[in-house]
Enzyme design. Sequence first.
Site, mmCIF file in Angstrom:
data_model
loop_
_atom_site.group_PDB
_atom_site.id
_atom_site.type_symbol
_atom_site.label_atom_id
_atom_site.label_comp_id
_atom_site.label_asym_id
_atom_site.label_seq_id
_atom_site.Cartn_x
_atom_site.Cartn_y
_atom_site.Cartn_z
ATOM 1 N N ASP A 272 0.963 -1.083 0.026
ATOM 2 C CA ASP A 272 0.060 -0.011 -0.193
ATOM 3 C C ASP A 272 0.924 1.237 0.027
ATOM 4 O OD1 ASP A 272 -3.310 0.711 1.720
ATOM 5 O OD2 ASP A 272 -2.005 1.737 0.116
HETATM 6 C C1 GLC Z 1 -4.550 4.199 0.054
HETATM 7 C C2 GLC Z 1 -5.409 3.110 0.492
HETATM 8 C C3 GLC Z 1 -5.571 2.077 -0.641
HETATM 9 C C4 GLC Z 1 -5.386 2.553 -1.857
HETATM 10 C C5 GLC Z 1 -4.193 3.067 -2.406
HETATM 11 C C6 GLC Z 1 -3.891 3.621 -3.547
HETATM 12 O O1 GLC Z 1 -3.616 4.400 0.784
HETATM 13 O O2 GLC Z 1 -5.186 2.304 1.558
HETATM 14 O O3 GLC Z 1 -6.954 1.362 -0.292
HETATM 15 O O4 GLC Z 1 -5.806 1.554 -2.801
HETATM 16 O O5 GLC Z 1 -3.905 3.876 -1.304
HETATM 17 O O6 GLC Z 1 -4.728 4.825 -3.876
#
Ligand code: GLC
Length: 728
Positions: A281
């Site tokens: 993430d």
């Molecule tokens: C965010 C979220 C995740 C998302 C990613 C990209 O921090 O935790 O759910 O897909 O970043 O946007």
Amino acid sequence: MPVASDPRSAWIESTLGAMTLEQKAGEMTQLTLGALLEGTNPYEPTEPHRLDLEKVRKAVETYHIGSVLNCGNHAFTLERWRELVSQLQTVAAERFPATPILYGVDAVHGANYTTGAALSPQQIGLAATWNPELVYDLAAGTALELQAAGTPWNFAPILDVGRDPRWPRFWETFGEDPMLVSRLGVAAVTGTQSVGVAATMKHFLGYSMPLTGKDRTPAWIPERQLHEIFVPPFRAAIEAGAMTVMINSSEISGIPVHSDEALLTGLLREELGFGGLAVTDWEDIKYLVHRHKVAATYKDAVEMAIRAGIDMSMVPADLKFPALVVELVREGRISEDRIDASVRRILAVKWDLGLVAESNPPAEHVVDASWRAGQRQACLEAAEQSITLLKNASQTLPLSADRPIWVSGPTAHSLAALNGGWTGTWQGTDPRYDTPGAITAVEALKSSWNADVFHFELAMDFDAGDIAAAVRDFRRHDGAQVAVVFLGEMPYTEMAGNDEEVQLNANQTALVEALAATGASVVGVYLGGRPRRMEAAVEALDGFIMGYLPGNEGGTAIARVLNGAVNPSGHLPFTWPRKTGAHLTYDHKYTETLDLDSSFTAFNPLFEFGSGLNYSTLELVDFQTDQTVYNLQDTIRAQVTLRNAGQRAAEDVVHLYSHDHVASVTPSVWRLAGFERVAVQAGESVDIAYELPVQQLGFVGRDLAYVVEPGDFTLRIDSLTTTISVNP
Ligand code: GLC
């Protein structure tokens, strides 16, 4: 080493074989679009967003990046998406070996970063439909929008199980029950991938039950609960062929998941058999240093995360990651074979999505006004099926559209309140990116009512003076049959939604009570994604509807439920707590309701998991099973009849629960064992059949192995029960 006999393996192996170590490291690097746009700050790129081709060439040709995500910081039109992605792919096609950019976006309730795309209810509302087929179709529609934009990787669905309504991403889940999350998660994954777009199981694992309720704070989840509650949706999605997984940013019992080899390799790959792409993430390898403090340096963190099992790092803006990977391999701290394994999985996704000339690119799908109109209709039907009627004293609802109504409340005239986060922008709070032509709840009421709709506007921060003014205005319109008050919250996601207050905003309660004190009927509609404590407000209301975050068509859906054009059929996918200090899920244990006198007090939430009323008179009768004694490998065949004695056709969701009388691990009071969404015409009955494998009555035992123990079980549908026995 895969045999390069088939074209897919041949391309993967030949591409990998032609790559330098630097190129392999680059393939594992995912940059946010903002880092490739004009401007000095990747998170605040210059407007209008334009690619900085110097940055693009450096990222693609010098650093060999394999993937890009996100939208800068706001939605684009489909045409603009196609231009941007096409420019990136053109540069990528010039490198050798030519590997396309894998572009991922969050499209969690429709293509929420594509201006004009249809926006459906958020997952918590889709969960309230209990309709896997509907979730499948919506996911496929979203995927076609993404494919048309050139972004064939959706960071969805969330498979986290919503066990704690304090968690600011509760509304992004399919609710509190592992079976419901599993069934709808599989529908979302298979719907997405049915049109050649990669789904993402997120966030692996145990992200949704932080001890404090706050996003990205530690979860303390013992192994057994992890396997009992949080693993099943991921297991089901992997068995359904999910192509990618995104890792939980937080920690479980002291170990950040991005550093946890037992989870990312032992559980995810070896036990669950996942062979796809694991992406971190946001910036979560770096956070092993700066937040979790389990790594002294970024380089140590990179080694830790790759050893744990990640394939791609959402860096998302720095280009140090690939260089550190190269250093770690050159120093022998990570083998090149380990890097090759990740690159193979990344290349496999690119091939499977048809991004490679030699692979079979998906058929071109035309996204035009008429197709989008069909998508909006599907979103409307989803919103209609999600809306949950929770209180209807003296049949206040449905209302007559031929008699005037008075409408107020802070979410009545807000598209943001209908959609929630991940809408136009990350937080969903910038009206500049509202969908053109979408209408708010009060606008929908006005366009669907024959008589007057008197609207008294209230902002979210209204106060006592505003309440007095609202009551005066209501009295001035004493011809209105009822007051319809839109309650709830404005959008948020992630840490922005952290909130220590679990009560409904006090002024919203005061508004309801003040209107009720006039003696008129008051109907409340809640727009928001997590159940706030609101016992007093519900007590004062004559009717109460949970709208969740119903998306752009939600206003119309609510209007159609209020005037009876739609017979509500939504059912809560979570338990609605009554008291501030107490939250129990429906599948709690006996001792969680133990009282001083050792009696088990009645479980007393404001509204129970699975509850939902309608405008018909439905009755469940004749619940029976085909046998009373079963063997371990048998399937229990149960049946019940749903009667509609009312004057209106209805749809309903009928839940089957099981209870293990005695088990070696404390049994839940009830556990969902099945559910069916059925339609029944006025005056008619429908038989509903359930097939329940005895093996499904098991649990994670004391030795952490799944076990079904012989003995007696009670099965229940509504208030109908029957007891069965399972032989050794
Ligand atoms: C965010 C979220 C995740 C998302 C990613 C990209 O921090 O935790 O759910 O897909 O970043 O946007």
